[in-house]
Write a protein that holds these residues in place. Structure first.
Motif, mmCIF file in Angstrom:
data_model
loop_
_atom_site.group_PDB
_atom_site.id
_atom_site.type_symbol
_atom_site.label_atom_id
_atom_site.label_comp_id
_atom_site.label_asym_id
_atom_site.label_seq_id
_atom_site.Cartn_x
_atom_site.Cartn_y
_atom_site.Cartn_z
ATOM 1 N N TYR A 83 42.104 -18.654 27.572
ATOM 2 C CA TYR A 83 43.056 -17.660 28.061
ATOM 3 C C TYR A 83 42.470 -16.794 29.167
ATOM 4 O O TYR A 83 43.183 -16.276 30.003
ATOM 5 C CB TYR A 83 43.477 -16.784 26.891
ATOM 6 C CG TYR A 83 44.535 -15.768 27.174
ATOM 7 C CD1 TYR A 83 45.875 -16.148 27.269
ATOM 8 C CD2 TYR A 83 44.207 -14.426 27.351
ATOM 9 C CE1 TYR A 83 46.860 -15.215 27.518
ATOM 10 C CE2 TYR A 83 45.198 -13.487 27.599
ATOM 11 C CZ TYR A 83 46.519 -13.885 27.682
ATOM 12 O OH TYR A 83 47.486 -12.947 27.922
ATOM 13 N N GLN B 289 37.107 -15.272 25.802
ATOM 14 C CA GLN B 289 37.304 -14.377 24.669
ATOM 15 C C GLN B 289 38.529 -14.755 23.851
ATOM 16 O O GLN B 289 38.555 -14.585 22.652
ATOM 17 C CB GLN B 289 37.475 -12.941 25.173
ATOM 18 C CG GLN B 289 36.164 -12.230 25.412
ATOM 19 C CD GLN B 289 35.457 -11.933 24.111
ATOM 20 O OE1 GLN B 289 36.056 -11.604 23.109
ATOM 21 N NE2 GLN B 289 34.140 -12.086 24.127
ATOM 22 N N TYR B 290 39.530 -15.244 24.542
ATOM 23 C CA TYR B 290 40.784 -15.523 23.849
ATOM 24 C C TYR B 290 41.176 -16.976 24.053
ATOM 25 O O TYR B 290 40.976 -17.540 25.121
ATOM 26 C CB TYR B 290 41.902 -14.607 24.359
ATOM 27 C CG TYR B 290 41.635 -13.163 24.052
ATOM 28 C CD1 TYR B 290 41.924 -12.639 22.806
ATOM 29 C CD2 TYR B 290 41.064 -12.322 25.010
ATOM 30 C CE1 TYR B 290 41.664 -11.308 22.512
ATOM 31 C CE2 TYR B 290 40.795 -10.997 24.728
ATOM 32 C CZ TYR B 290 41.098 -10.489 23.478
ATOM 33 O OH TYR B 290 40.830 -9.185 23.182
ATOM 34 N N TRP B 291 41.696 -17.550 22.999
ATOM 35 C CA TRP B 291 42.152 -18.937 23.019
ATOM 36 C C TRP B 291 43.574 -18.949 22.497
ATOM 37 O O TRP B 291 43.858 -18.521 21.383
ATOM 38 C CB TRP B 291 41.215 -19.804 22.165
ATOM 39 C CG TRP B 291 39.830 -19.872 22.750
ATOM 40 C CD1 TRP B 291 38.846 -18.933 22.638
ATOM 41 C CD2 TRP B 291 39.302 -20.906 23.578
ATOM 42 N NE1 TRP B 291 37.733 -19.334 23.340
ATOM 43 C CE2 TRP B 291 37.981 -20.552 23.927
ATOM 44 C CE3 TRP B 291 39.809 -22.122 24.066
ATOM 45 C CZ2 TRP B 291 37.171 -21.342 24.724
ATOM 46 C CZ3 TRP B 291 38.995 -22.916 24.859
ATOM 47 C CH2 TRP B 291 37.686 -22.522 25.192
ATOM 48 N N GLU B 292 44.448 -19.436 23.355
ATOM 49 C CA GLU B 292 45.878 -19.386 23.074
ATOM 50 C C GLU B 292 46.283 -20.577 22.214
ATOM 51 O O GLU B 292 46.020 -21.723 22.584
ATOM 52 C CB GLU B 292 46.606 -19.419 24.421
ATOM 53 C CG GLU B 292 48.090 -19.323 24.339
ATOM 54 C CD GLU B 292 48.711 -19.511 25.729
ATOM 55 O OE1 GLU B 292 47.950 -19.714 26.712
ATOM 56 O OE2 GLU B 292 49.942 -19.486 25.812
ATOM 57 N N VAL C 13 36.005 -15.193 18.325
ATOM 58 C CA VAL C 13 37.016 -15.261 19.386
ATOM 59 C C VAL C 13 38.295 -15.925 18.877
ATOM 60 O O VAL C 13 39.367 -15.724 19.432
ATOM 61 C CB VAL C 13 36.492 -15.975 20.643
ATOM 62 C CG1 VAL C 13 35.371 -15.152 21.267
ATOM 63 C CG2 VAL C 13 36.020 -17.389 20.335
ATOM 64 N N ILE C 14 38.177 -16.722 17.831
ATOM 65 C CA ILE C 14 39.373 -17.202 17.122
ATOM 66 C C ILE C 14 39.192 -16.738 15.681
ATOM 67 O O ILE C 14 38.491 -17.355 14.886
ATOM 68 C CB ILE C 14 39.522 -18.728 17.216
ATOM 69 C CG1 ILE C 14 39.597 -19.156 18.697
ATOM 70 C CG2 ILE C 14 40.793 -19.184 16.468
ATOM 71 C CD1 ILE C 14 39.721 -20.659 18.908
#
Lengths: 627, 627
Positions: B235, B240-243, B179-180
């Protein structure tokens, strides 16, 4: 098994089980009707439909062309392709006609590394890359399935590097992670693959890049939004980082160029996007910017994981920068209209390359289109094991900007959303000059194709319905047929159909003709193959491609543009070229040995004049070193 | 092999080759001098130094603690740790004293997947994560070696998710990529690992995040720049997403907090960063923001791939936003001064958890520090195979903001770049109130440690050099020793050293004392172990940690702050706590069975008054269910 009704004569190894038989153990009689071919021993149909002058691996399945480059060290042009779903194989050529396998015809890069445990997809090459060596930027695949019609598994496709230090026989993956480890942040992509590296001074200037910066487009799209090309820029001299510059081109989901007549569908997802720039001679870094793309389309409703329509398109566009850089199409067409034609990959072929040095050609952009051998794996029942090879690349094509002068300035010329555009008009003459993409067989390739025995069939005019046999036909299924067909003005909008029957015998024939009612070149395959009557997976459907014959002024006289046809028949591979701007390729899997006759064809509506009808026999062996 | 001079009596299996012997086949006599322990059969030293009340796996190597969380479904607190370099094992506790292995003591997540073919590094847990289940964000490792002193292999460390649906016995990796998927663009990192997830309303407010947004810091640094924490924000609801929000904290390469006295080195790289917020009672989401970090340091010149100094630090700071959000330290200290203490991992333990419900504790932040068993694998010759386990976690510690009132407002209190700060001053009284990080053994743990037989040693004042044996000493090497030491004002700056000798016999002893000259608590291990004389890898070097005893006003009288000592001896594990704000842990591997005596120690410089001297024997078995 109904072998008793069939043309197969089992040889001395007949007692062995069919699956144990080698291709040498069975003799097939092409003078009698075929059996269900899928019942034959593995490998027994290897030679049946195999082309002679085309690029394909020694055996197995060929997929997307890719990995092309001119080796700066040798001047050889390298032509690669996915092979057996297990990486990329490659060959070299010094003449665009004959090829030498690299790595004994085995893959030069295979999946199974840390970055690509599942698959290696298409890649493209920086000829002077890391340490000055050919450097492949390719899609490293970690998860499958991947399809635009299903949710995208994050991390499925990343972009990694591999370098060759042995002349392209092996590309060694860098011992590190991907250089583009995923799509831009939080993009819900439909695909993210097929990185295509290129240089472009127009982009350098717009983006204030250093001269000769490398760019890459990655093909794909976004769920719920549509297909796109993602643009990246080289960030460092080691090619480790690629800076994201935006979706420089994207289209709404399942939209079309114009009304879809001339360039099919933007569809649901882009694949194998190439970017290059052309002038009327060939490649010109300062020229007009073009892209070729494969678009993944579908009839509706969508069937998950099924791409029922593959369009192989070219697009010309303008590049501008308003914050981010964008590509705006101004014309688009088919690079090849064939249903199985797809995934083209091209590369700059410099004038300093070996092929160009020998031929005297200028810098060119040479593109190879893939011709799927089994309807993109949808041809159920196709005798894949019996043939022991599947698919081919089509002949290399030179792309250029083609100008069509002296076109009558009428609605036919002025249509918008077309595969041409008006570049100038002469109000006093009532004419315009059009521009489109020029598509022709690479000059060296064409010269080699025409180097065999040739003969001329007398021209003639047909006014009534009929199939008129040539006085002389080829002895084999390897030939080039060229001809010009002229039509009266009355043909416009009429029911006229005219062309040739080829690969013809009492049992079989394939008809290739121009049909005015829908401005199309048709390949009627309904009677192409006796095998289609016994074996599933041998497609008999017609192929069709649009070609507008403009009204032109010739010496002050208005006439319908002459249809300038070139048909290349390389056993089962048919490539139809027309007027320097049209290509349609397909499979014509005739069965009978004597299906080699050619006839004129006309349906009796109006008239047609055939001229400059020439047949060159034999073609050439593209693989002289293969056993 | 010199077994004839040694204390090993081989049992009935003596005829078998040593490597084939089990631990039951050898009897070791702890009443005579040890042999070179590395010559003994594998497993023969399993019990020799094994702690009783600490967290460690049934056997094998323990690494960084991580993966802690309170399961919302059960209220159990989960304590995890790297295990054998092959993933993370975990245990549960309902009382912070006794633990139950999950998955039979085997790892709950192991490397070998597509994202982590090489290793699984530290992760942290979102208790109500994907589908409401405990969700681990961990470092998935694809390439080794990784070290701040060598070029970083791109893609070595990515951050991936795994979810447990069986109460934490197994964490199932998501069938997708990380995910990152990598550090921020073109960052030349020294490391990029140990994602620590946390929530913080101050950040929510500063960053206009939704309430209860998750954040993660990833520890590492940048080559040529220095160590850093990379801050990311959740996020999407699926995690799923990390800003990326920036390097919210970074320090120059090999710099220090202040002059390095109170908090060692920021060093070359950060590891295992935790972020949390505290008030004087424990965890408070709106409280003061703290981080704990391991810093990787080195003597100079740097030896590639060698981290010769591991500092386990805490840092308090302010968070502000000026464009991007940043963390600015205002005090920093050692979470544990021990040379082998490192890689602490903590977690919020809510008042609603089972341990807290039973004890009545408020929301807390509980941190476990790792005690490397082999000098971070640098202890050459340590009898690792003979012991068959390596390292332990230290006792769980409650962290809080500790206020120290009535401190005389002098230079000692006002030192900058320290592990405390002045929060208020009373000009008329001439005092200030200080603030620092409070570090104490978790209350339930401490209560359990003190639940055994206890006895009191009479207080006494020593004015002359001497070692004065306790009237009664523990019968085993499992005890807690508590005492208060008062010093006259003249002690300040003097050569006074005073404390205790423990684990003492005629052959061995360990001296723990406060030394005014450098305001340090010292653990003199020069005579700790007879085994150190026969066996390499048993460290005899002294341990030291700084503790300033402030001048304080007590009922109007100025005095040096009383030294409030707690020593936990759990066989070979010694933890020294002082004044609610100091911890130093180390290995004390005494050999002789009778090395259990305790003595007062004083070096004769000035005087010291010992009071409230108590010994609690026995400790407790942290693993009642293990065989």
């Amino acid at each position: 098994m109904k072998l008793q009704t069939a043309s197969v004569l089992l040889g001395s190894a007949a007692a062995a089980s069919p699956s144990m038989q080698t291709r040498d153990s069975v003799v097939i009689d092409y003078n009698v009707a075929p059996p269900n071919l899928s019942t034959l021993p593995n490998g027994s149909l290897f030679e049946t439909w195999r082309p002679r002058a085309h690029v394909l691996p020694p055996n197995g399945q060929i997929g997307d062309p890719c990995l092309h480059y001119t080796d700066p060290a040798t001047g050889l042009f390298h032509v690669g392709f996915l092979h057996d779903g297990s990486g990329i194989s490659s060959a070299t050529t010094d003449d665009l006609a004959t090829y030498q396998d690299l790595n004994q015809g085995n893959q030069v890069i295979v999946p199974g590394g840390i970055n690509d445990p599942v698959a290696v997809f298409d890649g493209s090459v920086i000829p002077n890359g890391i340490n000055g060596l050919p450097t492949l930027l390719y899609t490293s695949v970690s998860y499958l399935p991947i399809h635009w019609s299903i949710p995208y598994t994050r991390g499925s496709e990343t972009q990694s590097l591999a370098v060759s230090s042995d002349g392209g026989s092996n590309f060694t993956k860098l011992d590190q992670g991907p250089v583009i480890p995923g799509p831009p942040f939080a993009y819900n992509v439909t695909a993210f693959r097929d990185p295509y590296v290129f240089q472009n001074p127009t982009l350098d200037s717009l983006l204030h890049s250093k001269n000769n910066t490398w760019y890459t487009v990655i093909s794909g799209g976004l769920h719920e939004k549509g297909p796109a090309q993602f643009l990246y820029r080289q960030y460092d001299s080691d090619f480790q980082y690629w800076e994201y510059l935006g979706q420089w081109w994207h289209e709404p989901t399942n939209s079309t160029w114009g009304n879809g007549t001339w360039a099919g569908r933007w569809a649901f997802n882009f694949e194998t996007g190439n970017v290059f720039s052309l002038d009327e001679y060939g490649y010109n870094p300062h020229g007009q910017i073009f892209t070729t793309i494969g678009t993944e389309g579908s009839d509706l409703p969508v069937v998950p994981q099924l791409t029922s329509i593959h369009d192989m398109l070219w697009v010309s566009g303008t590049v501008s920068r308003n914050g981010s850089v964008s590509f705006t199409p101004n014309m688009a067409g088919f690079l090849d209209w064939g249903f199985s034609s797809y995934a083209a990959a091209g590369k700059v072929l410099p004038s300093t390359s070996l092929p160009s040095t020998k031929s005297g050609a200028p810098d060119r952009f040479i593109s190879y289109v893939w011709l799927s051998g089994d309807l993109f794996e949808q041809a159920e029942g196709f005798p894949t094991n019996q043939q022991n090879w599947t698919g081919t690349l089509l002949l290399p094509r030179e792309l250029r900007v083609l100008y069509i002068p002296n076109v009558v300035d009428n609605a036919l010329a002025r249509e918008s959303g077309a595969s041409w555009q008006v570049v100038s008009s002469d109000g006093s003459a009532g004419t315009v000059e059009l521009q489109t993409l020029g598509i022709s067989i690479a000059r060296e390739t064409k010269a080699a194709l025409l180097s065999g025995t040739s003969f001329t069939e007398s021209g003639r005019t047909l006014n009534s319905s009929g199939v008129v046999p040539f006085k002389r036909s080829p002895s084999e299924k390897f030939f080039v047929l060229s001809a010009q067909l002229s039509f009266p003005a009355s043909a416009r909008g009429s029911g006229l159909k005219s062309g040739f029957q080829i690969l013809s015998s009492e049992h079989e024939s394939t008809t290739v003709y121009y049909q005015f009612s829908n401005e199309s070149i048709i390949v009627d395959r309904s009677n192409t193959s006796a095998a289609a009557r016994t074996t599933d997976g041998i497609d008999s459907s017609a192929e069709a491609g649009k070609l507008r014959l403009f009204d032109v002024l010739n010496g002050g006289e208005q006439a319908i543009e002459t249809l300038d046809l070139t048909l290349v028949v390389d056993n089962s591979v048919l490539e139809v070229y027309a007027n320097g701007r049209f290509a349609l390729s397909t499979w014509v899997r005739s069965w009978y040995a004597n299906s080699t006759n050619i006839s004129f064809f006309h349906n009796g509506v109006g008239g047609v004049a055939f001229s400059n009808v020439t047949v060159s026999e034999g073609l050439y062996d593209a693989w002289p070193d293969r056993q």
